[in-house]
Structures are given as structure tokens and as C-alpha cells.
Design a protein around this motif. Structure first.
Motif, PDB file in Angstrom:
ATOM      1  N   GLY A 239       0.808  -1.212   0.000  1.00 38.74           N
ATOM      2  CA  GLY A 239       0.000   0.000   0.000  1.00 38.74           C
ATOM      3  C   GLY A 239       0.842   1.262   0.000  1.00 38.74           C
ATOM      4  N   GLU A 240       2.131   1.168   0.302  1.00 39.42           N
ATOM      5  CA  GLU A 240       2.995   2.351   0.190  1.00 39.42           C
ATOM      6  C   GLU A 240       3.377   2.572  -1.274  1.00 39.42           C
ATOM      7  N   PRO A 241       3.676   3.822  -1.646  1.00 40.48           N
ATOM      8  CA  PRO A 241       3.990   4.085  -3.057  1.00 40.48           C
ATOM      9  C   PRO A 241       5.090   3.182  -3.613  1.00 40.48           C
TER      10      PRO A 241
ATOM     11  N   ALA B 283       4.046  -0.279  -4.798  1.00 37.47           N
ATOM     12  CA  ALA B 283       3.202  -0.362  -5.986  1.00 37.47           C
ATOM     13  C   ALA B 283       3.981  -0.198  -7.286  1.00 37.47           C
TER      14      ALA B 283
ATOM     15  N   PRO C  48       5.637  -1.265 -10.368  1.00 35.56           N
ATOM     16  CA  PRO C  48       5.620  -2.552 -11.049  1.00 35.56           C
ATOM     17  C   PRO C  48       6.787  -2.710 -12.020  1.00 35.56           C
TER      18      PRO C  48
ATOM     19  N   ARG D 249       8.255  15.897   0.605  1.00 38.00           N
ATOM     20  CA  ARG D 249       8.572  14.777  -0.273  1.00 38.00           C
ATOM     21  C   ARG D 249       8.057  15.014  -1.688  1.00 38.00           C
TER      22      ARG D 249
ATOM     23  N   SER E 295       8.244  12.760  -5.436  1.00 36.20           N
ATOM     24  CA  SER E 295       8.712  11.527  -6.054  1.00 36.20           C
ATOM     25  C   SER E 295       8.456  11.556  -7.546  1.00 36.20           C
TER      26      SER E 295
END
Lengths: 376, 376
Positions: A254-256, A259, A261, A276, A278
Motif C-alpha cells: 500500500g505504500e507508493p 506499488a 511494477p 517529499r 517523487s
């Protein structure tokens, strides 16, 4: 802008294609050892044909490798030509020499595509520094490792099968060491820290742990705790001291980061004002990488030199105390530091990053992963 | 650079604080209706004191609202002053007037903080356009809606409770309509499409559906299918025609959008060379937003005008055929288009975005969400 392009492989060809669409720059000569001919550029096997051509003001190095890239780039700077390169090993290894030389010669030196491929990460850092100080840089910087870890997590593959698949898809080399042992990420972290913090890190002081010893059982242990393993680089600046290290790191589902891929990258900075930020995109690939090489050429046209001034030499301290997951090896130091057990693996009490990596050096069969910062 | 700062609220105060640390610019005057005094700037209640001061070359508008922000900004441009603003409603509403006026007067007009707060999204778009064409823009652009949807998903809160919590934390206004009805996202999408594609969208042709009718049962239905609901904006350019719409959209658990927590934003572009690039950060907040206002001031110093030339007026087509989840209302059109049922909700056959939003206009109690593109 008249460009001498060194190399006509995956990236070089992409650069040529994108520049062919532009009116503000042209590839005048291409140095390539194969027999090819191009409609709009002269092809030569000899770098000297570029070096001695005074109408060429910018050299784009897309050969890769340390030699002869280093000799060519150095000679081009000496001759007063601007440099654009995607070669992270070259810039990280010869940082001390090439950056001050480019400064002294007053030429532009850009290497945005060296970190993050299609993400303009080093340019982002340059922009972010204009209006704040940078506290932290790092993240998922290697698409090959992310692909392998993602396949192991989502498809329950073994390391060997995930690596084979990455190789079949062209994401990993036949000898994958540069990627899976964290060397590629290590180069990228050193460059990012140098530029973000305005320093010159001693590479010897920056440890890197890779993923080659990770087992399916490790991934199962992580899943049982709601965790996902990623190869993450960390650079930190605090009160004039610096930390920098590369290691497998566990993040919560569930944290960035969890996820991200396939072969994507997610690179983060923390700034004093912005908080922050990203950046997510393709970490490699012909056109994404070539796109950032061309962006660098546009920046050269507008007179941008290097990203930040060459900074003082400094060693990373790496005194952060973290809890680690360790598998594949048993010994008394580990036993002394055990605070919990997951399957056949040890969860350590907080130990310093420096101590953990020193231990790892003597235990090359071990796999380590830092626990999430929130559990530390 | 001498700045006249309009407004001294959350953003204005942050801008003042960051600029106080710099030597290349100064806040000379602050227009503020409250009685305050500042160590480094003259405070006045009258905009004319800024307008008539020929030593002030740049106006930073941080008041918000359409009036008198519009009149002040317009007068400042007429007087030859550069504009930096974080006011998305102002720029989206008066795009047609202010952008050509700034072009004709040769002044800089920057509004990076208007979209994405701490993410330099419009500057990213400007950079990305230098080396490729943009096919797609959009994403999670409203932190308030993301906070509400995230709380409903992770904590199983009702909409009312999630909204109250967002209000208590200062993430939502007492009257939350601008956020929850998608108006804020709509402004941001129009600006992003205009700049990304070099056009001027007719705002009337861009539909927006919000989240005010979402129920806990809807979220439970999504979870049962492994889906997460996010408010997502979509702008697309294809073969000279354009689509642009704002709507709740379902994404698979594990996708980058699904992992965006709390009041964060994740904004994406797809370019012809770079492929997908996404930008993640705080969508609002004093220092993140003020940081991008100051970045704009740095860009004004280096002579950057607007992000892209003012483009021709055009209507969004919105002919994409999508399947939708619809709850809260039953009617014959919906029945005719039903292809499946989730709980008490209808899953439609593919219907055009334009038709779905036209139906929604006459059914203000309905909640709609587009199914993931991969299921279309």
C-alpha cells in the motif's frame, strides 16, 4: 548546435531519431565501429574526426563502459566541447576529475539520463535545489532489480526464474552482476547525493547490498508480514554529516514504493520547503533514455553547465541504527543481535548500517533487507 | 527582482518566509487588509501602492478567489509587471484574456503552484514539451478528495465521517463543494490540457463528476472486486482531437494510483518519447505551495514567459466509450445499458463519456465511477 554522437546502440540510435525531428540541433557525425550509413550524418570509426572538427561544439557519449569513453570525454572537454552522457559508471567513477575539468574549461556537462532513464531526475534535483536545501535523495533506481523482485512477489517465481525472465525480455544482462549486486544503483546514488547535497562522496564509504541471494522463502516471509521487498538507495544530509547506502528494504503493502511494477523506477527527494517529491517512470529503454539525452542538449543550448558546483570530498557516516532481516547464514554475531525470528531468518536488534554491511562483506551468501523505517 | 505580494494568508506568508532567505529577490511590498507589520517589507492595504511603484517588476498574487484578483492581475500586466500566481480558478477562468494579454505585453506569467501544490507539474509539462509531443495528462490532482476516498477505503469510514475528519484537519473547507464536486480538479485539468497540448479548451465542453454521493456500500463493492476509487482527471490528444473529463475512476489494488495516501497527489503525463512519467507529492500546504511560487519567481528571473504559446480554442470530444459503475439512482436508460450488477449498483455496457455525464447532469443524486481501462 552541431553534435558528435559517440555510439549507435540502443540509446545512440534513439538520440539520432529524436534529434532528426528538431531544427535547433543536428547530429553532424556519428562514431560507430560498424559499417552503417545514415541520411543526415557522417559516420566514422575514428573519434579524432569528431575531436578535430571545430564546427562540432557538443559531444553526446552513448557508448557506455569506462574505456575508451573516459579518454574520449576527457579529450572533448579539453578541446572545449560540451558533454552530454548517459553513462553513470563513467561520471560516478571519474567525478573527481571530469566535473572540475569541465568547470575549469567552462563547458557544459550534463548526464540526466544516467539516473532514472526516462525520469529527468538529476534535472529535477537541480531545480529543487534552487529554492531549498535537500535533506534526502533515493528510491528505486534499478529497473532490473525491480522487475525481478516484482515477479517474485506478484507471481511467486524463484529468483532464478525471475532473472531468466528478465534476461529473456532484455531487462537483464547475461552477466547480471552490475544490476543485481547493486552496483548500478550505487553509481546512481553517488551521483544523486553529490548533486543533491553539493558534495563529493568517497565511493568507498558507500556500501551496497544486492538481491542475488534472495529466496522464494524470504518473499513468503515478507508477505506474511504485509511487506514487500525493494532495492532502495538512501542518501541523507543532516547537520553537515551524510549517509549513503544501497540495500534491499522492506516497505508496507500500500505504500507508493510497494506499488512500483515491472521495470519502473520511483525516485524521491525530500526538501526543506517542498517536503517529499517523487518521480515515477521508465528507468531505461531506447526512447525514454534518449529523450533525456536530448533534454540535456536543450539545456546545453540554454547554457546550463553542471547541476551543482563541485563540492568537498566527504565520507558517508552511515551511523543509522536499523533492524534487519537476515537469511542464508548463521553466526554468533547474528545470534547476539537476534531480536526475533521469521521462518529460518533472523530479525536483528537495531544495528548500524555500517556494521551490518561490514558483516555482510564477510558473509557473501547472506541476504539482508532493512525493516521499514516505521518499525525501527 | 522586487516583488509586490498580494495576500498574506497560508501561501503568502510561506512565500515571504522563503524569499527572506534569498539574495536574488525581495518582497518589497505586501498588500494585506489586516494590520500587520513585517521586518523586511512595507505593508499596505492598497493595491495601487504596488501598481504605481515602478521599482516593483513582479506581482505575486496569493489572495485566491476571482475578484479582485482578476482586476489586480490584469492591471499589473497592463503596467508591464510579471505575474506569479497560485490561483487556478483565476487562470482557468480568464485564460483567454490573461494569457494573450501577457504575451502581447511581453511579461512573464507563471502559475506552477496552481496545479499540484508542491509538485512542479506545470513546469514539468513545459520541460516535457521541449523534446516530444504530449499524448496524455491527468491523475489525482485534489488532495481533499484523495483524503476522503483514502479514509473511506482504508478505515471503512462513511463519506460524512471522512469529510468531517478532512475538515477537522484543515484539508477541506466548511463548504467543500469546490473540492468534492470536482471543480478544483476541473480547473487544474483545463490548465494542464491547455499547456500540455498547446490549445485553449472550451471549459463548457469539459465535464466533471465528483464524489459527494459515494457511499460506504460503494467502497465495499469496489473492494470485493480488488478495486480502489480515486477522483481522476483525464486529458487526451489523439490525431488532432481532444478529450478532457474529471470523474471518479476505479483502479486495481497495487497500481500506483491506488497507493496514493492521504492528501497526496499523483499527476501523470504520457509523451511520445518518454512514455509515462508521474509526479508524486503534496498537493497543498504552506511551504510546498510557496516553494513552487518561489520556483516561478526564479524562472521569471531567467526570463521564462508562459509555459506554451496561447493555442486555438477547441471543444473536448469525449467520445471514449467506457463502462461505468452507477449507484443511487435507477432509470430506464441505465436499465437499457446494464451489463452487470454489483450489490445494488449497475455496471453499464460501454457508453460514451459525453453521454454518461449528460445523464448524470439530470440525476444529481447518482454516483458514477469509470471501470479500470483494462476492463473496458
Amino acid at each position: 548546435m552541431r553534435i558528435g554522437l559517440l555510439g549507435f546502440g540502443v540509446v545512440g540510435r534513439g538520440v539520432y531519431d529524436i534529434i532528426a525531428l528538431r531544427s535547433d540541433m543536428e547530429v553532424a557525425k556519428v562514431v560507430c565501429l560498424e559499417d552503417i550509413s545514415l541520411p543526415d550524418a557522417q559516420v566514422t570509426k575514428h573519434f579524432d574526426d569528431v575531436l578535430s572538427d571545430s564546427t562540432i561544439n557538443t559531444v553526446v557519449e552513448a557508448m557506455g563502459g569506462l574505456h575508451p569513453a573516459y579518454e574520449f570525454v576527457r579529450a572533448a572537454i579539453e578541446a572545449g566541447k560540451n558533454i552530454v552522457t548517459s553513462n553513470k559508471a563513467l561520471v560516478a567513477t571519474f567525478y573527481d576529475e571530469l566535473i572540475p575539468l569541465a568547470e575549469s574549461k567552462g563547458v557544459c556537462f550534463r548526464c540526466t539520463a544516467a539516473v532514472g532513464g526516462g525520469i529527468g531526475w538529476l534535472s529535477e534535483l537541480e531545480r529543487a535545489r534552487r529554492a531549498q536545501s535537500i535533506h534526502r535523495v533515493g528510491g528505486i533506481m534499478n529497473g532490473t532489480c525491480n522487475y525481478i523482485l516484482d515477479s517474485m512477489t506478484r507471481l511467486d517465481l524463484s529468483y532464478a526464474d525471475a532473472l531468466s525472465q528478465a534476461q529473456a525480455l532484455g531487462y537483464a544482462e547475461a552477466n547480471p552482476s552490475t544490476d543485481v549486486d547493486g552496483i548500478d544503483t550505487w553509481h546512481k546514488l553517488i551521483l544523486s547525493s553529490n548533486i543533491g547535497f553539493g558534495i563529493t562522496l568517497d565511493p568507498e564509504s558507500v556500501p551496497a547490498a544486492g538481491i542475488r541471494n534472495i529466496r522464494a522463502e524470504d518473499v513468503a516471509n515478507f508477505k506474511a508480514h504485509g511487506l514487500v521487498c525493494k532495492l532502495i538507495s538512501t542518501g541523507k544530509s543532516q547537520d553537515g554529516s551524510f549517509s549513503a547506502y544501497v540495500q534491499p528494504t522492506l516497505v508496507h503493502q500500500g505504500e507508493p514504493e510497494a506499488a512500483v511494477p515491472a521495470n519502473y523506477n520511483l525516485i524521491t527527494l525530500v526538501g526543506s520547503a517542498s517536503g517529499r517529491m517523487s518521480f515515477y517512470g521508465q528507468g531505461a529503454g531506447r526512447y525514454p533514455t534518449a529523450y533525456n539525452v536530448v533534454q540535456d542538449c536543450v539545456d546545453v543550448l540554454s547554457g546550463k553547465h553542471f547541476y551543482s558546483p563541485y563540492g568537498k570530498k566527504i565520507s558517508a557516516v552511515n551511523a543509522d541504527a536499523l533492524c534487519y532481516y537476515v537469511s542464508g547464514v548463521q553466526d554468533s554475531w547474528l545470534e547476539d543481535n537476534r531480536q526475533a525470528t521469521w521462518g529460518d531468518a533472523v530479525i536483528t536488534k537495531p544495528v548500524s548500517v555500517k556494521a551490518m554491511h561490514a558483516w555482510l562483506k564477510n558473509h557473501p551468501d547472506a541476504f539482508i533487507a532493512a525493516l521499514p523505517v516505521s518499525e525501527q
